[in-house]
Scaffold this active site. Structure first.
Site, PDB file in Angstrom:
ATOM      1  N   ASN A 212       0.864  -1.180   0.000  1.00  0.00           N
ATOM      2  CA  ASN A 212       0.000   0.000   0.000  1.00  0.00           C
ATOM      3  C   ASN A 212       0.903   1.233   0.000  1.00  0.00           C
ATOM      4  OD1 ASN A 212       0.784   0.519   2.725  1.00  0.00           O
ATOM      5  ND2 ASN A 212      -0.934  -0.649   3.520  1.00  0.00           N
ATOM      6  N   LYS A 214       1.549   3.579   2.197  1.00  0.00           N
ATOM      7  CA  LYS A 214       2.358   3.762   3.414  1.00  0.00           C
ATOM      8  C   LYS A 214       3.570   2.820   3.382  1.00  0.00           C
ATOM      9  CE  LYS A 214       1.933   3.574   8.501  1.00  0.00           C
ATOM     10  NZ  LYS A 214       2.708   2.380   8.849  1.00  0.00           N
ATOM     11  N   GLU A 215       3.319   1.561   3.023  1.00  0.00           N
ATOM     12  CA  GLU A 215       4.417   0.580   2.946  1.00  0.00           C
ATOM     13  C   GLU A 215       5.423   0.972   1.874  1.00  0.00           C
ATOM     14  OE1 GLU A 215       1.479  -3.059   4.378  1.00  0.00           O
ATOM     15  OE2 GLU A 215       1.836  -2.694   2.249  1.00  0.00           O
ATOM     16  N   ASP A 283      -5.619  -8.309   2.269  1.00  0.00           N
ATOM     17  CA  ASP A 283      -5.641  -9.768   2.105  1.00  0.00           C
ATOM     18  C   ASP A 283      -6.480 -10.154   0.886  1.00  0.00           C
ATOM     19  OD1 ASP A 283      -4.308  -9.785   4.537  1.00  0.00           O
ATOM     20  OD2 ASP A 283      -6.057 -10.387   5.708  1.00  0.00           O
TER      21      ASP A 283
END
Length: 338
Positions: A212, A214-215, A283
């Site tokens: 995502n 942020k990651e 997920d």
């Protein structure tokens, strides 16, 4: 990009083909525990709400929720992970059994506890989450045991795609990543990754990498804004080449997803939803993307369907797997499906 289109009949056939796929899921598993109740007053002891519990619930979480999503989509998930030799570990195995999921890839570790995340929900809003976990990497001996298990499954089952579901709980080590990717390449099995910060740069040469925003920002050590899609694409292109990844799919919450491969660089906008809870959406996205990858779907279709699925599960409170028939109905109404 030339305007992409796909026939409705082809979409239906793809959804049917999900039923023929065996998916190996390697990652951190946990129990998602829920306390549901009503809030009518504030505690006299501290300025916190009092939740009168009406219902308790336990669900499979983490990589096990990916297994549930694969199962819900019609595929056959095989889960490889580690749990503790404790009561919660037995509860986890019982939940697997209830869901008719295989236990053959589960390693029992004497010196670890089974991860449990407890969410307290009052008046349909999450008030607090309590985590019981250890985050240290599994030992060298446990790593070797897990690799033996994984190798056995890859060599004895027809595996169509492998998912790394990394929750930073210590199961996935650099050694496991390198050995599994190497084995997968030798067997021509695509590898798909849902990463976290610790191993972000360790996944070299994978088929599909799904962070995502942020990651991605943390992994690249740079600030990326949702408002600057072109900047994100440039950063992703550079990272993809450096990592020798085939495709990168970045989820952007309310801004949808971007897909970046050698052939395609596209931004797929989100559908307007009534968002109840974003838990577990990642997920679902990796599950759909991995099945599409196994079937060698077009990158744009993979991104659009994954984006659609992630939005759908956000309409549910708590972590819940995707509803296949609902996803198919919505997919048939996408503007590029004719």
């Amino acid at each position: 990009m030339k305007k992409y289109s796909i026939k409705k009949e082809h979409v239906r056939e793809l959804f049917k083909s999900f039923n023929n796929l065996n998916v190996l899921i390697i990652g951190d598993v946990m129990i998602d525990s829920y306390l549901w109740g009503k809030v009518n007053r504030i505690s006299p002891e501290a300025p916190v709400p009092i939740v009168t519990v009406a219902k308790k619930e336990r669900r499979l979480g983490g990589a096990a929720n990916v297994a549930l999503n694969i199962q819900a989509l019609g595929g056959n998930p095989i889960l490889c992970s580690a749990i503790g030799v404790d009561n919660e570990g037995q509860n986890f195995l019982d939940l697997l059994k209830q869901q008719k999921l295989s236990q053959k890839g589960i390693l029992k570790c004497r010196d670890r506890i089974t991860t449990v995340k407890t969410r307290v929900i009052g008046n349909n809003h999450q008030l607090v989450r309590i985590d019981e976990e250890v985050e240290e990497e599994i030992t060298n001996a446990e790593t070797q045991q897990l690799l033996t298990l994984i190798s056995y499954i890859i060599n004895h089952d027809k595996i169509d795609v492998i998912i790394f579901e990394d929750y930073n709980k210590g199961l996935i080590t650099t050694k496991i990543i390198n050995k599994v990717v190497e084995l997968a390449k030798s067997k021509f099995i695509p590898t798909c990754v849902d990463p976290k910060k610790r191993n972000f740069n360790a996944y070299k040469g994978v088929s599909l990498f799904k962070p995502n925003l942020k990651e991605l920002s943390e992994g690249l050590k740079t600030d990326l804004s949702l408002e600057e899609i072109k900047d994100i694409q440039r950063a992703v292109s550079s990272f993809r080449v450096k990592q020798k990844a085939e495709t990168i799919l970045v989820t952007l919450a309310e801004r949808g997803v971007i897909i970046n491969s050698r052939k395609q660089k596209e931004h797929v906008k989100a559908h307007i939803r009534s968002i109840a809870d974003v838990s577990g959406a990642g997920d679902t996205v990796i599950s759909v993307a991995a099945l599409c990858r196994a079937l060698e779907c077009n990158d744009y279709f993979t991104a659009a369907l994954s984006n659609l699925a992630g939005g759908l599960v956000c309409e549910e409170v708590g972590v819940a797997p995707i509803d296949k028939s609902k996803l198919l109905n919505e997919a048939l109404n996408l503007d590029f499906v004719k």
